[in-house]
Design an enzyme around this catalytic site. Sequence first.
Site, PDB file in Angstrom:
ATOM      1  N   ASN A 153       0.802  -1.229   0.000  1.00 26.23           N
ATOM      2  CA  ASN A 153       0.000   0.000   0.000  1.00 26.23           C
ATOM      3  C   ASN A 153       0.838   1.284   0.000  1.00 26.23           C
ATOM      4  O   ASN A 153       0.423   2.283  -0.551  1.00 26.23           O
ATOM      5  CB  ASN A 153      -1.008  -0.020   1.150  1.00 26.23           C
ATOM      6  CG  ASN A 153      -0.358  -0.180   2.489  1.00 26.23           C
ATOM      7  OD1 ASN A 153       0.807  -0.567   2.586  1.00 26.23           O
ATOM      8  ND2 ASN A 153      -1.092   0.114   3.535  1.00 26.23           N
ATOM      9  N   GLU A 250       4.830  -4.679  11.786  1.00 25.31           N
ATOM     10  CA  GLU A 250       3.771  -3.688  11.535  1.00 25.31           C
ATOM     11  C   GLU A 250       2.662  -4.417  10.788  1.00 25.31           C
ATOM     12  O   GLU A 250       2.775  -4.663   9.583  1.00 25.31           O
ATOM     13  CB  GLU A 250       4.324  -2.540  10.672  1.00 25.31           C
ATOM     14  CG  GLU A 250       5.305  -1.663  11.392  1.00 25.31           C
ATOM     15  CD  GLU A 250       4.672  -0.791  12.451  1.00 25.31           C
ATOM     16  OE1 GLU A 250       3.429  -0.800  12.589  1.00 25.31           O
ATOM     17  OE2 GLU A 250       5.418  -0.104  13.161  1.00 25.31           O
ATOM     18  N   CYS A 284      -3.410   0.487   6.794  1.00 24.93           N
ATOM     19  CA  CYS A 284      -3.470  -0.452   7.922  1.00 24.93           C
ATOM     20  C   CYS A 284      -4.159   0.118   9.149  1.00 24.93           C
ATOM     21  O   CYS A 284      -4.841  -0.586   9.875  1.00 24.93           O
ATOM     22  CB  CYS A 284      -2.057  -0.864   8.296  1.00 24.93           C
ATOM     23  SG  CYS A 284      -0.999   0.565   8.570  1.00 24.93           S
ATOM     24  N   GLU A 458       7.778   1.970  14.603  1.00 26.17           N
ATOM     25  CA  GLU A 458       8.544   2.642  13.566  1.00 26.17           C
ATOM     26  C   GLU A 458       8.505   4.139  13.844  1.00 26.17           C
ATOM     27  O   GLU A 458       7.690   4.633  14.617  1.00 26.17           O
ATOM     28  CB  GLU A 458       7.955   2.340  12.181  1.00 26.17           C
ATOM     29  CG  GLU A 458       8.125   0.872  11.835  1.00 26.17           C
ATOM     30  CD  GLU A 458       7.976   0.545  10.354  1.00 26.17           C
ATOM     31  OE1 GLU A 458       6.905   0.800   9.797  1.00 26.17           O
ATOM     32  OE2 GLU A 458       8.959   0.023   9.770  1.00 26.17           O
TER      33      GLU A 458
HETATM   34  P1  NAD Z   1       1.082  -9.853   3.198  1.00 18.26           P
HETATM   35  O1  NAD Z   1       1.162 -10.276   4.614  1.00 18.26           O
HETATM   36  O2  NAD Z   1       0.375 -10.714   2.236  1.00 18.26           O
HETATM   37  O3  NAD Z   1       2.545  -9.634   2.584  1.00 18.26           O
HETATM   38  C1  NAD Z   1       3.468  -8.735   3.177  1.00 18.26           C
HETATM   39  C2  NAD Z   1       4.857  -9.063   2.680  1.00 18.26           C
HETATM   40  O4  NAD Z   1       5.298 -10.294   3.264  1.00 18.26           O
HETATM   41  C3  NAD Z   1       4.980  -9.248   1.166  1.00 18.26           C
HETATM   42  O5  NAD Z   1       6.191  -8.646   0.730  1.00 18.26           O
HETATM   43  C4  NAD Z   1       5.038 -10.754   1.022  1.00 18.26           C
HETATM   44  O6  NAD Z   1       5.722 -11.191  -0.142  1.00 18.26           O
HETATM   45  C5  NAD Z   1       5.810 -11.150   2.258  1.00 18.26           C
HETATM   46  N1  NAD Z   1       5.617 -12.525   2.727  1.00 18.26           N
HETATM   47  C6  NAD Z   1       4.537 -13.330   2.562  1.00 18.26           C
HETATM   48  N2  NAD Z   1       4.751 -14.514   3.175  1.00 18.26           N
HETATM   49  C7  NAD Z   1       5.976 -14.462   3.745  1.00 18.26           C
HETATM   50  C8  NAD Z   1       6.743 -15.372   4.533  1.00 18.26           C
HETATM   51  N3  NAD Z   1       6.285 -16.569   4.868  1.00 18.26           N
HETATM   52  N4  NAD Z   1       7.959 -14.970   4.959  1.00 18.26           N
HETATM   53  C9  NAD Z   1       8.427 -13.734   4.667  1.00 18.26           C
HETATM   54  N5  NAD Z   1       7.755 -12.839   3.920  1.00 18.26           N
HETATM   55  C10 NAD Z   1       6.528 -13.189   3.469  1.00 18.26           C
HETATM   56  O7  NAD Z   1       0.454  -8.380   3.246  1.00 18.26           O
HETATM   57  P2  NAD Z   1      -0.002  -7.460   2.036  1.00 18.26           P
HETATM   58  O8  NAD Z   1      -1.255  -8.040   1.469  1.00 18.26           O
HETATM   59  O9  NAD Z   1       1.160  -7.188   1.153  1.00 18.26           O
HETATM   60  O10 NAD Z   1      -0.340  -6.093   2.802  1.00 18.26           O
HETATM   61  C11 NAD Z   1      -1.547  -5.861   3.462  1.00 18.26           C
HETATM   62  C12 NAD Z   1      -1.392  -6.068   4.954  1.00 18.26           C
HETATM   63  O11 NAD Z   1      -0.343  -5.263   5.453  1.00 18.26           O
HETATM   64  C13 NAD Z   1      -2.636  -5.669   5.702  1.00 18.26           C
HETATM   65  O12 NAD Z   1      -2.926  -6.610   6.704  1.00 18.26           O
HETATM   66  C14 NAD Z   1      -2.230  -4.342   6.323  1.00 18.26           C
HETATM   67  O13 NAD Z   1      -2.945  -4.000   7.479  1.00 18.26           O
HETATM   68  C15 NAD Z   1      -0.790  -4.557   6.602  1.00 18.26           C
HETATM   69  N6  NAD Z   1      -0.090  -3.268   6.720  1.00 18.26           N
HETATM   70  C16 NAD Z   1       0.359  -2.870   7.960  1.00 18.26           C
HETATM   71  C17 NAD Z   1       0.986  -1.638   8.121  1.00 18.26           C
HETATM   72  C18 NAD Z   1       1.474  -1.172   9.470  1.00 18.26           C
HETATM   73  O14 NAD Z   1       2.296  -0.267   9.517  1.00 18.26           O
HETATM   74  N7  NAD Z   1       1.019  -1.725  10.570  1.00 18.26           N
HETATM   75  C19 NAD Z   1       1.181  -0.826   7.000  1.00 18.26           C
HETATM   76  C20 NAD Z   1       0.720  -1.267   5.764  1.00 18.26           C
HETATM   77  C21 NAD Z   1       0.092  -2.491   5.630  1.00 18.26           C
END
Ligand code: NAD
Length: 484
Positions: A153, A250, A284, A458
């Site tokens: 995002n 996060e 998020c 962060e």
């Molecule tokens: P996701 O969990 O599907 O993927 C996040 C990242 O992790 C990607 O780069 C993915 O390739 C990687 N990944 C997936 N499986 C992995 C594994 N087993 N080991 C290591 N890396 C792995 O999330 P998304 O769909 O890309 O993003 C949306 C999510 O992110 C939502 O839940 C949102 O709330 C969260 N988010 C949180 C924040 C925050 O600051 N708290 C900010 C933005 C988004």
Amino acid sequence: MKFQPRASHFIDGEYVEDTNGAAIEVIYPATGEVIARLHSATPAIVEQALNSAKNAQAAWAALSGTERGRILRRASDIMRERNYDLSVLETHDTGKPIQETTVADATSGADALEYFGGLAASLTGEHIPLGGGDFVYTIREALGVCVGIGAWNYPTQIACWKGAPALACGNTMVFKPSETTPLSALKVAEILVEAGAPKGVYNVIQGYGDVGASLVSDPRVAKVSLTGSVPTGRKVYAAAADGMKHVTMELGGKSPMIVFDDADIENAVSGAILGNFYSSGQVCSNGTRVFVQKGIKEAFLKRLSERLAHAKIGDPMDEDVSFGPMVSENQMNIALGYIEKGKAEGARLVYGGERIERDGYFVQPTVFADVTDNMTIAREEIFGPVMSVLDFETEEEVMARANDTEFGLAAGVFTNDLTRAHRIVAGFEAGTCYINTYNLAPVEAPFGGSKMSGVGRENSKLAINHFSEMKTVFVSMNDVEAPY
Ligand code: NAD
């Protein structure tokens, strides 16, 4: 292809390709058009990136903080100079309107580089007198090689929010962007090198979850900072624990926003719009459970609908457009699935509720009222433009309901009663709270979640503690006493 980078990965100061890696197609969410074709990192690429980061780390940490800081601040200046071009890239990578990306992406990344660049020279340990002339001093040391893993995002922002504090402390980084939005992190790496970062200090490799997992389990890695969903967070945290690595997590949220009868309705509606529809709801910390006190519920819904009718939906490259597509077909289908669940479970649809008939992945800003605590749309993170409005009567009741979730990322309250506002935030089980505003995340303030929403923080000076550790040194100025 206009947005095709020179190669998929950026390692040791250069673009690197390995076409044996699985294909990654980058799609412009506003049209569905392929704008770049990349490859996921092969084991050879992962090896190259980790070796580069490992080899570069000691010399980087040996520079003075002033020198490291200067490089980060120079990178920040370059990012600001190129803000428009970087924003165009970010808009194509994510689909977010150019109206947003020019103020919230490269600029936010530049803020992080500037802030942590400024802090780098003042990172020190302390002197602790023990009496009798003996003393302790502490040395703040880098952790080593850090891995950053991003969500889709805010790709530029995430690449910088992780990279800037890591590098300020003398660490090096291997960053893996989301496979959905792989382009802008490469620009961050390029700019850091242009600003004078030695090769290997900040590397970017592409890939799906398996590439992330191979980075997390590598013994050369000292720390992992993930932005992603809770299910991914659980896996990454567990894998990092196996190697006793430091982590920052996060993760997702389902944050409450409480609007009391005495609130300024216009401000509360603005907060609810920002906290649900900015970036098409793909934020998020969004306050997606909007608890509105019964007395103002209908007035709130009426004003919200009137204001939503002014959202300009369309081509995200048009500077007047304020609401763009979702990031991918998959994410759009997830949001549409939740909208159907909301209808089926008996929530009252008061605005939107449909896919928009045009190319790309557009979903109308959607508002449900009369949502109850157990409905799926009130319990699960949707990560799309879907707001749930819930009724409440008393402060005590709403406090308990607001906290009745496994998540704890953010929470907000709108009221003109000063003491109630502070009482409410004291009761919130959430890492980031807002009074009469919503969804700000300036680099000066800590950002992060409690409960299942995360570990660590962060931004702000606190981020330094998550990217460094203290060595304690005891010094005796006296003879050593021993029992025999
Ligand atoms: P996701 O969990 O599907 O993927 C996040 C990242 O992790 C990607 O780069 C993915 O390739 C990687 N990944 C997936 N499986 C992995 C594994 N087993 N080991 C290591 N890396 C792995 O999330 P998304 O769909 O890309 O993003 C949306 C999510 O992110 C939502 O839940 C949102 O709330 C969260 N988010 C949180 C924040 C925050 O600051 N708290 C900010 C933005 C988004």
